[in-house]
Design a protein around this motif. Structure first.
Motif, mmCIF file in Angstrom:
data_model
loop_
_atom_site.group_PDB
_atom_site.id
_atom_site.type_symbol
_atom_site.label_atom_id
_atom_site.label_comp_id
_atom_site.label_asym_id
_atom_site.label_seq_id
_atom_site.Cartn_x
_atom_site.Cartn_y
_atom_site.Cartn_z
ATOM 1 N N ARG A 17 -41.071 113.627 45.628
ATOM 2 C CA ARG A 17 -40.815 113.195 47.126
ATOM 3 C C ARG A 17 -41.736 114.204 48.070
ATOM 4 N NH1 ARG A 17 -38.786 114.160 51.550
ATOM 5 N NH2 ARG A 17 -37.699 115.977 50.806
ATOM 6 N N GLN A 18 -41.563 115.308 47.793
ATOM 7 C CA GLN A 18 -42.212 116.338 48.600
ATOM 8 C C GLN A 18 -43.875 116.088 48.717
ATOM 9 O OE1 GLN A 18 -41.076 120.252 47.231
ATOM 10 N NE2 GLN A 18 -38.843 119.998 48.407
ATOM 11 N N LYS A 19 -44.393 115.516 47.586
ATOM 12 C CA LYS A 19 -45.608 115.266 47.268
ATOM 13 C C LYS A 19 -45.888 113.667 47.668
ATOM 14 C CE LYS A 19 -46.929 118.099 43.435
ATOM 15 N NZ LYS A 19 -48.206 118.610 43.858
ATOM 16 N N GLY A 20 -44.814 113.085 48.255
ATOM 17 C CA GLY A 20 -45.039 111.789 49.248
ATOM 18 C C GLY A 20 -44.895 110.608 48.052
ATOM 19 N N ILE A 21 -44.345 110.965 46.831
ATOM 20 C CA ILE A 21 -44.054 109.955 45.862
ATOM 21 C C ILE A 21 -42.807 109.412 45.969
ATOM 22 C CG2 ILE A 21 -44.132 109.285 43.250
ATOM 23 C CD1 ILE A 21 -46.203 111.765 43.195
ATOM 24 N N THR A 22 -42.439 108.239 46.575
ATOM 25 C CA THR A 22 -41.074 107.854 46.728
ATOM 26 C C THR A 22 -40.910 106.509 46.214
ATOM 27 O OG1 THR A 22 -41.548 106.832 49.099
ATOM 28 C CG2 THR A 22 -40.736 108.921 48.930
ATOM 29 N N ASP A 23 -41.899 105.590 45.753
ATOM 30 C CA ASP A 23 -41.832 104.283 45.259
ATOM 31 C C ASP A 23 -41.041 104.424 43.852
ATOM 32 O OD1 ASP A 23 -42.558 103.204 47.610
ATOM 33 O OD2 ASP A 23 -44.703 102.974 46.715
ATOM 34 N N ASN A 76 -52.123 104.730 43.765
ATOM 35 C CA ASN A 76 -50.816 104.895 44.311
ATOM 36 C C ASN A 76 -49.818 105.224 43.115
ATOM 37 O OD1 ASN A 76 -51.422 103.735 46.730
ATOM 38 N ND2 ASN A 76 -51.719 101.413 45.605
#
Length: 112
Positions: A17-23, A76
């Motif tokens: 999540r901290q790396k922007g991966i939330t999907d 993505n």
């Protein structure tokens, strides 16, 4: 050099999540793979696994989870989470066949 401490599923998800991966990708009842919260279907030929994390339950060997970090052809990234062992998230062989069909290209930057 000492080995890295084992992280929990929630710790790895927080680092992603901290790396922007939330999907997150899930298999629907009609056997489509979609990004949660969208109707965007993903095809195996458009994805590759870039990291696999496995977690084993300390008290129950059936409490095993795998987190697959996948990347699509556009760059993505998303997570696929599967409980395996006796308590798989999915019935039937479609989920396992989908995961097995994905090429793997492990990326060191996600080695937490």
């Amino acid at each position: 050099m000492s080995p890295k401490p084992m992280l929990t599923l929630s710790e790895v998800m927080e680092k992603l999540r901290q790396k922007g991966i939330t999907d997150e990708v899930r298999m629907t009842e009609d056997k489509r793979f979609v990004i949660t919260g969208t109707e965007k279907s993903l095809k195996a030929e458009d994805l590759k696994i870039i990291r696999t994390y496995r977690f084993e339950g300390a008290s129950d060997p059936d409490d095993n989870v795998a987190l697959y970090l996948v990347e699509d052809v556009y760059g993505n990234k998303a997570m696929i989470i599967d409980s395996y062992g006796a308590n798989s998230n999915y019935e039937g062989h479609e989920f396992d066949d989908f995961i097995k069909s994905l090429p793997t290209e492990e990326k060191e930057e996600y080695d937490f």
